[in-house]
Design an enzyme around this catalytic site. Structure first.
Site, short mmCIF file in Angstrom:
data_model
loop_
_atom_site.label_atom_id
_atom_site.label_comp_id
_atom_site.label_asym_id
_atom_site.label_seq_id
_atom_site.Cartn_x
_atom_site.Cartn_y
_atom_site.Cartn_z
N HIS A 95 0.78 -0.99 0.14
CA HIS A 95 -0.51 -0.13 -0.06
C HIS A 95 1.11 0.95 -0.09
CE1 HIS A 95 -2.91 -2.49 0.91
NE2 HIS A 95 -3.23 -2.08 0.24
N ARG A 122 -10.32 4.15 -0.22
CA ARG A 122 -10.14 2.93 0.47
C ARG A 122 -9.89 3.72 1.63
NH1 ARG A 122 -5.90 2.62 -3.77
NH2 ARG A 122 -5.45 0.09 -4.26
N GLU A 160 -11.28 -10.41 -5.15
CA GLU A 160 -9.74 -10.21 -4.87
C GLU A 160 -9.15 -11.32 -4.65
OE1 GLU A 160 -8.77 -6.45 -2.40
OE2 GLU A 160 -10.81 -6.68 -1.82
N ASP A 205 -5.09 -7.69 -5.06
CA ASP A 205 -4.99 -8.81 -4.27
C ASP A 205 -5.16 -10.35 -4.86
OD1 ASP A 205 -4.84 -8.44 -1.18
OD2 ASP A 205 -6.65 -6.99 -1.17
N ARG A 214 1.92 -9.21 -1.03
CA ARG A 214 2.91 -8.43 -2.44
C ARG A 214 3.15 -7.38 -1.84
NH1 ARG A 214 -3.60 -5.41 -1.64
NH2 ARG A 214 -2.30 -3.66 -1.91
N CYS A 266 -10.47 -2.10 -9.73
CA CYS A 266 -9.82 -0.73 -9.40
C CYS A 266 -8.51 -1.57 -8.92
CB CYS A 266 -10.52 0.07 -8.45
SG CYS A 266 -11.13 -1.56 -6.74
#
Ligand code: PEP
Ligand code: MG
Length: 587
Positions: free
Chosen positions: A193, A300, A437, A461, A471, A508
């Site tokens: 992130h 988010r 996801e 994801d 990730r 997205c």
């Protein structure tokens, strides 16, 4: 001498600036220049802090029990000697004489000494770096206690290239306001992130540069190229000139793309594509609307939580959501319910999930919300109340099974009933959608689509869980592959499920904002993209140059391929003939 290093480029753009090396274990070091007249005072301030640190440590030594092992006593003695060490102190005083404030002078000298230890062959001596950190930290803390009243010349980080072991999303948000030139971290993957935030903030960034903090010293001139994944320390004149030109070209491209703002995203064969923005906070709507007056496909909401001391209550959340929907002036706002967990945690450890080995697979996103229904209810009520002020859609992250949808539907009902009692207004037909996801969700998309108003594919994801790669772990980031046949099939299945059920499916994840994949996604039938504002016009330029009918045929052939090399070659080939929207002809 220049040094060139490689890393993982996670946010495009060239960053040029002096390095600011962040040591998490030390208090934040203020940097400012002092005047000639201040030098004596600053030297006295440093000397007082040094004696305070010595006194404190000596009193600790006196207070410890007589049966304390000798090694500990020896350890304290070493630190006492180091605090008074002439190499450390003469260096600091010399930097102060060059008009640096005491904290900054101490930091520079600390880094010099660390690099000397670092070059030693002896492993034991290398570990003495920790002693230097501890000693310097004790003096820095005493300097902090003196609370200097000096004028702080603007933000200490403005124009700097931040070098850190790792940055959390919370750190990145805080850095956002400081107008840094870029950042380099030793760890972290392209889908962390932190990397996503860097892209959406337009900050050039490089991750996975191992030992960066040992190789880069404070105030070294650094060039980082977030697209090619490389950095140069102490560049020569020629490199500096070359990268300054590249930086200008990058900025010029951004200016040229502005001509596409608010033009409809219509392909050459007249198909209308919807382009929405991804946001983290209501304030981001302003940046989005500067680029394009469009809706939000992903808000988010957890970003509001990660920097908060305690979780925002219903009223605070309601005000935030209302601010965002009002700022959108009639364009839709897709609010993703809380996706805490994985690499996003709140500061307050009480709010942290349990310590687990595999947080990405643990109690994250909707799982966590359903485990704490009382907090989830607050968020649902806040979203519903804001829906009285403009079109809002609720989006559930990380859905895996139907029972989660059942529970969410029940909780929305309960939230509405509680608002009814208080006579609070909301949109009774608020659309409910879910993010695809998890591979299980893509495989069940057909039946999910029958119950929901929309779907949104979260490729970050989906790729992580399909390919079993963490990730945020740079060691396995080489496995990240949006072109993996399994990933493409899952996307294809989800789009097909949406078409069959007659509901919109958007994408997205970061794949939507990477121009390499735009034509492929169009060929798969994607009609709704949601991307950070910084990528929106670039993606639009490709959409406007595409002919979907011919892409569909080519992409059907790509879906039959198995090997990455063949798929990648085929995608290169559909991109080679690409047209982009004629930037210079309009406006
Ligand atoms: C995704 O997973 O693709 C997504 C958009 O959600 P996040 O990156 O916030 O996990
Ligand atoms: Mg996600």
């Amino acid at each position: 001498m220049s040094i060139m290093l490689n890393g993982i480029g996670v946010s495009r753009g060239i960053g040029i600036g002096d390095a600011y090396v962040l040591y998490r274990e030390q208090p934040e070091v203020q940097e400012y220049l002092i005047t000639e007249e201040d030098v004596d005072n600053e030297i006295q301030r440093y000397t007082r802090a040094k004696y305070a640190a010595l006194t404190e440590l000596s009193s600790i030594k006196k207070r410890i029990d007589s049966d304390t092992p000798d090694e500990i006593l020896a350890f304290i003695d070493t630190h006492l000697l180091m605090i008074d060490d002439p190499v450390l102190n003469t260096g600091v005083l010399n930097h102060i004489k060059k008009l640096r404030n005491a904290e900054w002078a101490l930091q520079i000298q600390c880094e010099r000494l660390i690099s000397v230890f670092d070059n030693m062959q002896d492993d034991y001596l290398k570990t003495r770096q920790d002693d230097i950190y501890h000693v310097v930290r004790s003096i820095q803390l005493c300097l902090g206690d003196e609370n200097p009243q000096h004028q702080h010349h603007g933000s200490g980080l403005r124009g700097k290239v931040i070098v850190a072991d790792d940055l959390t999303p919370a750190d990145t948000i805080l850095l956002k306001h400081q107008k840094i030139a870029g950042f380099i971290t030793e760890y972290g993957g392209p889908l962390s992130h932190t990397a996503i935030l860097a892209r959406s903030l337009g900050i050039p960034a490089l991750v996975g540069v191992h030992k960066a903090r040992q190789l880069i010293n404070a105030n070294d001139k650094v060039i980082l190229d977030g697209q090619r994944g490389m950095l140069i320390i102490a560049p020569d004149h020629k490199s500096l000139k070359h990268f300054k030109t590249l930086k200008r070209q990058h900025e010029q491209r951004k200016i040229d793309l502005k001509r596409l703002a608010n033009q409809p995203a219509i392909t050459r064969d007249n198909q209308h594509i919807t382009l929405h923005g991804n946001i983290d906070r209501p304030e981001d709507v302003k940046a989005l609307r500067k680029v394009e007056q469009t809706g939000v496909g992903l808000y988010r909401t957890e970003m509001m939580f990660i920097n908060a001391q305690t979780a925002p209550n219903e009223e605070e959340q309601y005000l935030e959501y209302r601010k965002a929907v009002k700022a959108l002036k009639g364009n839709p706002l897709t609010i993703r319910t809380l996706d805490l967990g994985g690499d996003k945690e709140m500061k307050d450890t009480q709010q942290h999930g349990p310590l687990v080995h595999n947080p990405a697979m643990g109690l994250r996103a909707i799982r966590r919300c359903l485990k704490h229904p009382e907090s989830f209810l607050l968020q649902l009520k806040a979203i519903l109340r804001a829906s009285a002020f403009g079109p809002i859609r609720i989006m559930i992250p990380m859905i895996t099974n139907h029972s989660e949808i059942d529970q969410v539907v029940l909780m929305i009902k309960q939230a509405k009933a509680e608002l009814d009692i208080k006579k609070q207004a909301y949109d009774d037909n608020i659309p409910l959608g879910a993010m695809i996801e998890v591979p299980a969700a893509a495989l069940s998309a057909e039946t999910f689509a029958e119950r929901l108003d929309f779907l949104s594919i979260g490729t970050n994801d989906l790729i992580q869980y399909t390919l079993a790669l963490d990730r945020i772990d740079d060691e396995v980031s080489y496995l990240y592959d949006p072109l993996h046949p399994s990933v493409l099939r899952l996307i294809d299945m989800t789009l097909q499920a949406g078409r069959n059920a007659g509901i919109p499916v958007s994408l997205c994840g970061e794949m939507a904002s990477d121009a390499t994949y735009t034509r492929l996604l169009l060929g798969l039938g994607l009609k709704y993209f949601s991307v950070p504002a910084t990528a929106l016009l670039e993606i639009k330029s490709i959409i406007m140059g595409a002919n979907i009918l011919s892409l569909e045929e080519e992409v059907r052939q790509i879906l039959k391929l198995h090997h990455h090399v063949d798929i990648s070659r085929a995608v290169d080939s559909i991109n080679r003939n690409k047209h982009t929207a004629p930037l210079k002809l309009h406006g």
